[in-house]
Design a protein around this motif. Sequence first.
Motif, mmCIF file in Angstrom:
data_model
loop_
_atom_site.group_PDB
_atom_site.id
_atom_site.type_symbol
_atom_site.label_atom_id
_atom_site.label_comp_id
_atom_site.label_asym_id
_atom_site.label_seq_id
_atom_site.Cartn_x
_atom_site.Cartn_y
_atom_site.Cartn_z
ATOM 1 N N ARG A 24 -6.342 44.249 -55.497
ATOM 2 C CA ARG A 24 -5.808 45.608 -55.527
ATOM 3 C C ARG A 24 -4.927 45.840 -56.756
ATOM 4 O O ARG A 24 -4.952 46.912 -57.358
ATOM 5 C CB ARG A 24 -5.060 45.900 -54.235
ATOM 6 N N THR A 25 -4.170 44.815 -57.158
ATOM 7 C CA THR A 25 -3.350 44.987 -58.359
ATOM 8 C C THR A 25 -4.237 45.025 -59.602
ATOM 9 O O THR A 25 -3.982 45.810 -60.523
ATOM 10 C CB THR A 25 -2.269 43.908 -58.488
ATOM 11 N N LEU A 26 -5.282 44.216 -59.633
ATOM 12 C CA LEU A 26 -6.226 44.236 -60.752
ATOM 13 C C LEU A 26 -6.903 45.610 -60.848
ATOM 14 O O LEU A 26 -7.021 46.182 -61.937
ATOM 15 C CB LEU A 26 -7.275 43.142 -60.590
ATOM 16 N N PHE A 27 -7.308 46.141 -59.721
ATOM 17 C CA PHE A 27 -7.955 47.450 -59.711
ATOM 18 C C PHE A 27 -7.001 48.522 -60.228
ATOM 19 O O PHE A 27 -7.378 49.349 -61.066
ATOM 20 C CB PHE A 27 -8.434 47.780 -58.291
ATOM 21 N N VAL A 102 -13.806 42.335 -58.131
ATOM 22 C CA VAL A 102 -13.989 41.305 -57.104
ATOM 23 C C VAL A 102 -14.663 40.089 -57.734
ATOM 24 O O VAL A 102 -14.258 38.940 -57.514
ATOM 25 C CB VAL A 102 -14.814 41.841 -55.911
ATOM 26 N N LEU A 103 -15.691 40.341 -58.533
ATOM 27 C CA LEU A 103 -16.416 39.242 -59.181
ATOM 28 C C LEU A 103 -15.525 38.471 -60.154
ATOM 29 O O LEU A 103 -15.598 37.237 -60.227
ATOM 30 C CB LEU A 103 -17.650 39.778 -59.909
ATOM 31 N N ARG A 104 -14.690 39.170 -60.894
ATOM 32 C CA ARG A 104 -13.799 38.489 -61.844
ATOM 33 C C ARG A 104 -12.847 37.533 -61.132
ATOM 34 O O ARG A 104 -12.672 36.388 -61.548
ATOM 35 C CB ARG A 104 -13.005 39.509 -62.649
ATOM 36 N N LEU A 105 -12.219 38.006 -60.076
ATOM 37 C CA LEU A 105 -11.271 37.146 -59.358
ATOM 38 C C LEU A 105 -11.965 35.949 -58.721
ATOM 39 O O LEU A 105 -11.486 34.817 -58.818
ATOM 40 C CB LEU A 105 -10.509 37.948 -58.302
ATOM 41 N N VAL A 125 -16.879 38.858 -50.622
ATOM 42 C CA VAL A 125 -17.816 39.763 -49.961
ATOM 43 C C VAL A 125 -17.058 40.706 -49.021
ATOM 44 O O VAL A 125 -17.324 41.908 -48.984
ATOM 45 C CB VAL A 125 -18.912 38.972 -49.212
ATOM 46 N N ARG A 126 -16.096 40.184 -48.292
ATOM 47 C CA ARG A 126 -15.305 41.031 -47.386
ATOM 48 C C ARG A 126 -14.523 42.099 -48.159
ATOM 49 O O ARG A 126 -14.453 43.254 -47.745
ATOM 50 C CB ARG A 126 -14.341 40.184 -46.561
ATOM 51 N N ILE A 127 -13.931 41.691 -49.265
ATOM 52 C CA ILE A 127 -13.184 42.651 -50.086
ATOM 53 C C ILE A 127 -14.130 43.708 -50.659
ATOM 54 O O ILE A 127 -13.825 44.903 -50.655
ATOM 55 C CB ILE A 127 -12.394 41.933 -51.202
ATOM 56 N N ALA A 128 -15.302 43.269 -51.126
ATOM 57 C CA ALA A 128 -16.283 44.210 -51.676
ATOM 58 C C ALA A 128 -16.746 45.199 -50.615
ATOM 59 O O ALA A 128 -16.879 46.392 -50.881
ATOM 60 C CB ALA A 128 -17.474 43.448 -52.260
ATOM 61 N N ASP A 135 -23.699 48.886 -50.906
ATOM 62 C CA ASP A 135 -24.388 47.659 -51.295
ATOM 63 C C ASP A 135 -23.475 46.641 -51.982
ATOM 64 O O ASP A 135 -23.958 45.617 -52.466
ATOM 65 C CB ASP A 135 -25.558 47.995 -52.226
ATOM 66 N N SER A 136 -22.188 46.914 -52.050
ATOM 67 C CA SER A 136 -21.268 46.035 -52.781
ATOM 68 C C SER A 136 -21.239 44.619 -52.227
ATOM 69 O O SER A 136 -21.247 43.649 -52.982
ATOM 70 C CB SER A 136 -19.853 46.616 -52.779
ATOM 71 N N GLY A 137 -21.210 44.482 -50.916
ATOM 72 C CA GLY A 137 -21.164 43.149 -50.315
ATOM 73 C C GLY A 137 -22.369 42.311 -50.682
ATOM 74 O O GLY A 137 -22.245 41.146 -51.067
#
Length: 170
Positions: A24-27, A102-105, A125-128, A135-137
């Motif tokens: 969330r901070t990265l976003f 999500v992928l970066r972290l 996957v849960r965060i996505a 389709d993010s997960g």
Amino acid sequence: MTRRREKANQPVGTRRAAREFAFRTLFQADRGDLPLNEVFTRAEGDMREGDDTFPQLAPDAVTFARELVDGLVTHRDSIDQTLRQTIRGWSFEQMAQTDLNVLRLATFEMMYTGTAHPPVIESAVRIARKFGGDDSGRFVNGVLAGLSRTLQTAPAVPSLEGGTEAEADE
């Protein structure tokens, strides 16, 4: 006070909660075009002051979230290069910012911490699913599963602690 309320007011100490806090901070940093460390420090202060935007994290969870953010700041170029080599058919500009972050972290954690890949992938996957599109997960799972296979056949990358880490996620 009810048990549910007492439980809700207790600090969360899981790595999954720390990963979500870091995400969330990265976003926020990317959306606001602000330095990641500055956004993390502000979010941590808000959390400690009782802002319910973020769940209260236990000290060890805050430390872990900070390690993720610091690691991403340090290794972002390498992480992005790895993701560019892993993701087929999509450029960073085409991807949802949520999925990319999500992928970066998760990529940082898989490459540099020695953490077992399955709990990292599951958390990602849960965060996505929570913050991304329909389709993010599936997308995040597919990318990270491929990355995991690649990393397991490639020469080992030294972990931050100099060894490997076995992790119980909760």
